[in-house]
Every structure is written in structure tokens, then in C-alpha cells.
Design an enzyme around this catalytic site. Sequence first.
Site, PDB file in Angstrom:
ATOM      1  N   ARG A  28       0.817  -1.209   0.000  1.00  0.00           N
ATOM      2  CA  ARG A  28       0.000   0.000   0.000  1.00  0.00           C
ATOM      3  C   ARG A  28       0.852   1.261   0.000  1.00  0.00           C
ATOM      4  O   ARG A  28       0.531   2.250  -0.658  1.00  0.00           O
ATOM      5  CB  ARG A  28      -0.944   0.011   1.201  1.00  0.00           C
ATOM      6  CG  ARG A  28      -1.960   1.157   1.133  1.00  0.00           C
ATOM      7  CD  ARG A  28      -2.829   1.193   2.331  1.00  0.00           C
ATOM      8  NE  ARG A  28      -2.139   1.925   3.390  1.00  0.00           N
ATOM      9  CZ  ARG A  28      -2.655   2.170   4.576  1.00  0.00           C
ATOM     10  NH1 ARG A  28      -3.841   1.723   4.897  1.00  0.00           N
ATOM     11  NH2 ARG A  28      -1.977   2.839   5.478  1.00  0.00           N
ATOM     12  N   GLU A  29       1.952   1.244   0.724  1.00  0.00           N
ATOM     13  CA  GLU A  29       2.782   2.432   0.892  1.00  0.00           C
ATOM     14  C   GLU A  29       4.032   2.413   0.013  1.00  0.00           C
ATOM     15  O   GLU A  29       4.975   3.149   0.263  1.00  0.00           O
ATOM     16  CB  GLU A  29       3.190   2.578   2.369  1.00  0.00           C
ATOM     17  CG  GLU A  29       2.038   2.595   3.340  1.00  0.00           C
ATOM     18  CD  GLU A  29       1.081   3.775   3.150  1.00  0.00           C
ATOM     19  OE1 GLU A  29       1.439   4.766   2.494  1.00  0.00           O
ATOM     20  OE2 GLU A  29      -0.046   3.685   3.663  1.00  0.00           O
TER      21      GLU A  29
END
Length: 131
Positions: free
Chosen positions: A32-33
Amino acid sequence: ECPDKGHAFVDGIVFEILPEHIDETVKYLDIREQGGYDRLELPVYDLKSADTVIVPVCTLYIANSTNAEYLGPADEAAIAAQIIASTGPSGPNREYLFRLAEALRSMGADDQHVYAIDVHARALAQAEEQE
């Protein structure tokens, strides 16, 4: 200590993850990051007593100027435009911004930078809807 700024304060919430869920959670967050963030482990201090560590090791993701995907210095309007135009593995970046601003407001945080970006981004999103 913030890598680019020395000591810095950030409002937020710390979540404790059960040991049996750490690997899957970190794997999810790393995906996600992935665009523009570095994973760090830092202590969390009590804001009322800056010398008091309340969480000895906290994993967090932070954008810094050495990251290849760092936008660089920009005003809130430019940051909002970048966010409105971007989508990551978890969906539109605007949704993350809108939820972040709402969460910070609900906890009484004073983050005028995030709030200004939120206002600009909501105006851009509304203009998109009217097209």
C-alpha cells in the site's frame, strides 16, 4: 526523530498488531505504501511529556526528500492537485486524504497543512463532478 527535520511531532493513532498478524500486516502495508514512502521504526512519545516514551518501537511509513517518488516542495494547492490525480494499490489517493483530514479533525488535531490540502482537494473533486 524525523529523518529530514530532526525532532517533529505528528498527531495520529498507534495500533497494536497481534504477533500472529504482524507479517501479513507489514506485507499489506509495504504494498500500500510502496509509492514514495520509507518504512521506519521509531519510538512514540507522549505529547504532554515529550520525555516519556509510550511505545518503544512503532513502525511507520514516511515520505522524505530522498525518495525517488517524492513530489518535492509544493504549496497546498499543488499537493491537492497531485493527490486528486493519483490512485494507488488501495484506491484513489483523494479518499485517503479525505479520511485522514476527517480523522485528524475528530481527534482534535491542529494540522493546518493537511486541512488546507483537504479544502483544495475537495474543491478540485467538486469541480470534476460538475464537468
